[in-house]
Scaffold this active site. Sequence first.
Site, PDB file in Angstrom:
ATOM      1  N   THR A   1       0.826  -1.208   0.000  1.00 49.18           N
ATOM      2  CA  THR A   1       0.000   0.000   0.000  1.00 49.18           C
ATOM      3  C   THR A   1       0.862   1.261   0.000  1.00 49.18           C
ATOM      4  O   THR A   1       2.014   1.230   0.450  1.00 49.18           O
ATOM      5  CB  THR A   1      -0.890  -0.015   1.273  1.00 49.18           C
ATOM      6  OG1 THR A   1      -1.441   1.275   1.471  1.00 49.18           O
ATOM      7  CG2 THR A   1      -0.088  -0.372   2.518  1.00 49.18           C
TER       8      THR A   1
ATOM      9  N   GLU B   1       0.322   3.520   1.979  1.00 46.40           N
ATOM     10  CA  GLU B   1       0.299   4.013   3.362  1.00 46.40           C
ATOM     11  C   GLU B   1       1.640   3.806   4.072  1.00 46.40           C
ATOM     12  O   GLU B   1       1.897   4.433   5.100  1.00 46.40           O
ATOM     13  CB  GLU B   1      -0.850   3.356   4.139  1.00 46.40           C
ATOM     14  CG  GLU B   1      -2.168   3.584   3.428  1.00 46.40           C
ATOM     15  CD  GLU B   1      -3.414   3.265   4.241  1.00 46.40           C
ATOM     16  OE1 GLU B   1      -3.337   3.245   5.476  1.00 46.40           O
ATOM     17  OE2 GLU B   1      -4.464   3.048   3.620  1.00 46.40           O
TER      18      GLU B   1
ATOM     19  N   LYS C   1       2.394  -3.492   7.198  1.00 45.17           N
ATOM     20  CA  LYS C   1       2.640  -3.640   5.758  1.00 45.17           C
ATOM     21  C   LYS C   1       4.078  -3.220   5.435  1.00 45.17           C
ATOM     22  O   LYS C   1       4.746  -3.860   4.615  1.00 45.17           O
ATOM     23  CB  LYS C   1       1.650  -2.799   4.949  1.00 45.17           C
ATOM     24  CG  LYS C   1       0.210  -3.270   4.994  1.00 45.17           C
ATOM     25  CD  LYS C   1      -0.005  -4.664   4.410  1.00 45.17           C
ATOM     26  CE  LYS C   1       0.176  -4.733   2.915  1.00 45.17           C
ATOM     27  NZ  LYS C   1      -0.197  -6.069   2.376  1.00 45.17           N
TER      28      LYS C   1
ATOM     29  N   GLY D   1      -4.013   9.569  14.568  1.00 44.68           N
ATOM     30  CA  GLY D   1      -2.911   9.436  13.606  1.00 44.68           C
ATOM     31  C   GLY D   1      -3.381   9.464  12.159  1.00 44.68           C
ATOM     32  O   GLY D   1      -2.706   8.921  11.280  1.00 44.68           O
TER      33      GLY D   1
HETATM   34  P1  NAD Z   1      -9.481  -7.535   2.197  1.00 45.35           P
HETATM   35  O1  NAD Z   1      -9.443  -7.252   3.650  1.00 45.35           O
HETATM   36  O2  NAD Z   1     -10.723  -7.262   1.423  1.00 45.35           O
HETATM   37  O3  NAD Z   1      -9.140  -9.091   1.951  1.00 45.35           O
HETATM   38  C1  NAD Z   1      -8.117  -9.750   2.626  1.00 45.35           C
HETATM   39  C2  NAD Z   1      -8.259 -11.240   2.347  1.00 45.35           C
HETATM   40  O4  NAD Z   1      -7.180 -11.929   3.017  1.00 45.35           O
HETATM   41  C3  NAD Z   1      -9.555 -11.838   2.885  1.00 45.35           C
HETATM   42  O5  NAD Z   1     -10.118 -12.704   1.925  1.00 45.35           O
HETATM   43  C4  NAD Z   1      -9.126 -12.609   4.125  1.00 45.35           C
HETATM   44  O6  NAD Z   1      -9.948 -13.727   4.404  1.00 45.35           O
HETATM   45  C5  NAD Z   1      -7.715 -13.033   3.733  1.00 45.35           C
HETATM   46  N1  NAD Z   1      -6.843 -13.278   4.897  1.00 45.35           N
HETATM   47  C6  NAD Z   1      -6.698 -12.490   5.985  1.00 45.35           C
HETATM   48  N2  NAD Z   1      -5.832 -13.058   6.852  1.00 45.35           N
HETATM   49  C7  NAD Z   1      -5.418 -14.228   6.287  1.00 45.35           C
HETATM   50  C8  NAD Z   1      -4.514 -15.245   6.679  1.00 45.35           C
HETATM   51  N3  NAD Z   1      -3.859 -15.182   7.842  1.00 45.35           N
HETATM   52  N4  NAD Z   1      -4.318 -16.291   5.845  1.00 45.35           N
HETATM   53  C9  NAD Z   1      -4.984 -16.362   4.665  1.00 45.35           C
HETATM   54  N5  NAD Z   1      -5.860 -15.438   4.243  1.00 45.35           N
HETATM   55  C10 NAD Z   1      -6.078 -14.381   5.050  1.00 45.35           C
HETATM   56  O7  NAD Z   1      -8.244  -6.762   1.587  1.00 45.35           O
HETATM   57  P2  NAD Z   1      -8.073  -6.087   0.154  1.00 45.35           P
HETATM   58  O8  NAD Z   1      -8.641  -4.730   0.195  1.00 45.35           O
HETATM   59  O9  NAD Z   1      -8.494  -7.045  -0.892  1.00 45.35           O
HETATM   60  O10 NAD Z   1      -6.485  -5.938   0.120  1.00 45.35           O
HETATM   61  C11 NAD Z   1      -5.658  -6.948  -0.423  1.00 45.35           C
HETATM   62  C12 NAD Z   1      -4.206  -6.516  -0.313  1.00 45.35           C
HETATM   63  O11 NAD Z   1      -4.021  -5.277  -0.990  1.00 45.35           O
HETATM   64  C13 NAD Z   1      -3.745  -6.291   1.134  1.00 45.35           C
HETATM   65  O12 NAD Z   1      -2.448  -6.800   1.259  1.00 45.35           O
HETATM   66  C14 NAD Z   1      -3.767  -4.781   1.287  1.00 45.35           C
HETATM   67  O13 NAD Z   1      -2.797  -4.363   2.218  1.00 45.35           O
HETATM   68  C15 NAD Z   1      -3.414  -4.335  -0.125  1.00 45.35           C
HETATM   69  N6  NAD Z   1      -3.924  -3.012  -0.520  1.00 45.35           N
HETATM   70  C16 NAD Z   1      -5.250  -2.697  -0.384  1.00 45.35           C
HETATM   71  C17 NAD Z   1      -5.726  -1.469  -0.818  1.00 45.35           C
HETATM   72  C18 NAD Z   1      -7.189  -1.091  -0.710  1.00 45.35           C
HETATM   73  O14 NAD Z   1      -7.557   0.045  -1.019  1.00 45.35           O
HETATM   74  N7  NAD Z   1      -8.073  -2.005  -0.333  1.00 45.35           N
HETATM   75  C19 NAD Z   1      -4.839  -0.534  -1.380  1.00 45.35           C
HETATM   76  C20 NAD Z   1      -3.496  -0.900  -1.508  1.00 45.35           C
HETATM   77  C21 NAD Z   1      -3.051  -2.130  -1.088  1.00 45.35           C
HETATM   78  P1  TYD Z   2     -10.618   3.960   4.385  1.00 49.08           P
HETATM   79  O1  TYD Z   2     -11.585   3.534   3.323  1.00 49.08           O
HETATM   80  O2  TYD Z   2     -10.687   3.316   5.728  1.00 49.08           O
HETATM   81  O3  TYD Z   2      -9.174   3.809   3.749  1.00 49.08           O
HETATM   82  P2  TYD Z   2      -7.725   4.305   4.316  1.00 49.08           P
HETATM   83  O4  TYD Z   2      -7.856   4.748   5.697  1.00 49.08           O
HETATM   84  O5  TYD Z   2      -6.916   3.051   4.212  1.00 49.08           O
HETATM   85  O6  TYD Z   2      -7.285   5.373   3.377  1.00 49.08           O
HETATM   86  O7  TYD Z   2     -10.775   5.522   4.599  1.00 49.08           O
HETATM   87  C1  TYD Z   2     -10.631   6.440   3.525  1.00 49.08           C
HETATM   88  C2  TYD Z   2     -10.738   7.850   4.088  1.00 49.08           C
HETATM   89  O8  TYD Z   2     -12.064   8.035   4.588  1.00 49.08           O
HETATM   90  C3  TYD Z   2      -9.818   8.100   5.265  1.00 49.08           C
HETATM   91  O9  TYD Z   2      -9.346   9.445   5.204  1.00 49.08           O
HETATM   92  C4  TYD Z   2     -10.706   7.925   6.481  1.00 49.08           C
HETATM   93  C5  TYD Z   2     -12.061   8.389   5.985  1.00 49.08           C
HETATM   94  N1  TYD Z   2     -13.232   7.719   6.606  1.00 49.08           N
HETATM   95  C6  TYD Z   2     -14.269   8.503   7.150  1.00 49.08           C
HETATM   96  O10 TYD Z   2     -14.225   9.741   7.120  1.00 49.08           O
HETATM   97  N2  TYD Z   2     -15.332   7.857   7.707  1.00 49.08           N
HETATM   98  C7  TYD Z   2     -15.420   6.505   7.765  1.00 49.08           C
HETATM   99  O11 TYD Z   2     -16.429   5.971   8.331  1.00 49.08           O
HETATM  100  C8  TYD Z   2     -14.369   5.716   7.197  1.00 49.08           C
HETATM  101  C9  TYD Z   2     -14.414   4.226   7.234  1.00 49.08           C
HETATM  102  C10 TYD Z   2     -13.294   6.374   6.619  1.00 49.08           C
END
Ligand code: NAD
Ligand code: TYD
Length: 358
Positions: free
Chosen positions: A139, A141, A168, A297
């Site tokens: 990510t 982040e 991460k 934070g």
């Molecule tokens: P998500 O939370 O929707 O899905 C995570 C999946 O991992 C789930 O299916 C869960 O069951 C599985 N999982 C969790 N712990 C596990 C374990 N110990 N063993 C096996 N499986 C396990 O997450 P996502 O949004 O699909 O994110 C996927 C990846 O992308 C993550 O590594 C996240 O850090 C990264 N990422 C996400 C975003 C975003 O905006 N969602 C952005 C950048 C990077």
């Molecule tokens: P989020 O979808 O949790 O992603 P991330 O924190 O990983 O960027 O949140 C996106 C932005 O929205 C973040 O600035 C926090 C804000 N947010 C709210 O204002 N209200 C909410 O209920 C949530 C879940 C997030």
Amino acid sequence: MRSCKNLLVSGGAGFIGVNFIRLLLSPGHAFSGRIINLDALTYAGNLMSLEDIAARHAGRRYFFELGDIGNFEQLLSIFTCYEIDTVVHFAAESHVDRSIAGPEAFIRTNVLGTFRLLEAARQYWGSKQEGVLFHHISTDEVYGSLGETGYFTEKSPYDPRSPYSASKASSDHLVMAYHHTYGLPVTLSNCSNNYGPYQFPEKLIPLMILRMLSGKALPVYGDGKNIRDWLYVEDHASALWAIITGGRTGEKYNIGGENEWDNISLLHSLIALVSGKTGIDAAAIEATITFVKDRPGHDRRYAIDCSKLKGELPWKQSVDFETGLAKTVDWYLAHPQWIAQIQREKYQQWLKKNYDAR
Ligand code: NAD
Ligand code: TYD
């Protein structure tokens, strides 16, 4: 061009993993091998998202293994049984607010779990350099928080500020350490905020859509001016495919939407869209916006410079924000069963825990 035959996808039942698997198994896609989806099915994993994929491909091109990436013995037996040549590592605890409420699971899965997966790959592949790859999904982040100007590049120093981003960041360092120390062939990507179909409604966009549909208050953290760089999830999936097949071994690539929005402006756009599609009065939805206590934070701004990826590989974003948001709202409106299944008791408990105290 790297080829992959037997691809282990960890966390393939989560939001981005599902979209990645769906892309690779879509008609006409260049991938012709097998996908082994290893997922622990935590609250965030949902096999319903892949029911049609399983019906079409199970036992031939798609296999599901229930398991935890922390289980080394199971990992080794999966590598051996399916002759894994490529790992695409999504599995993680992924929500910042949950990491604040309970950081331990993040250390267990994101740090220890990644370590075990790296160890299994190292043990199974030995010193092999050709025809194998460990791709780690991370990510933006990990880079911390930006001020009003500037962008994260691949050279930006790591400065994680939440237990999620710290876990991460640790996993990123482990992946690179395995490359430098043991010669494990790796690539790594750091992506900005994703949105689109199949996202668990704890994250901003689906949370807000579902709350608008049920007339609940829309909780905006702090002043609502925090900025995120939004990317449609299918564009993330296509970027991953570009890196896995064409990225340079040992390199990291930033992936981003080049699409910055502050939360409150995004919310106004989303309200207009939901109102337009459902007929719910926009002013009535606007009236439910509630500014709540800020996230501790809370990173102010993320913005990705993805010129390295665009310069080296044949990738660019294909879905603009207006189209992507409309597709996302349409998807949630068209999938009440998926939503009902997701909104189980544990989800309600999370909402209570996270929002009652604000
Ligand atoms: P998500 O939370 O929707 O899905 C995570 C999946 O991992 C789930 O299916 C869960 O069951 C599985 N999982 C969790 N712990 C596990 C374990 N110990 N063993 C096996 N499986 C396990 O997450 P996502 O949004 O699909 O994110 C996927 C990846 O992308 C993550 O590594 C996240 O850090 C990264 N990422 C996400 C975003 C975003 O905006 N969602 C952005 C950048 C990077
Ligand atoms: P989020 O979808 O949790 O992603 P991330 O924190 O990983 O960027 O949140 C996106 C932005 O929205 C973040 O600035 C926090 C804000 N947010 C709210 O204002 N209200 C909410 O209920 C949530 C879940 C997030």
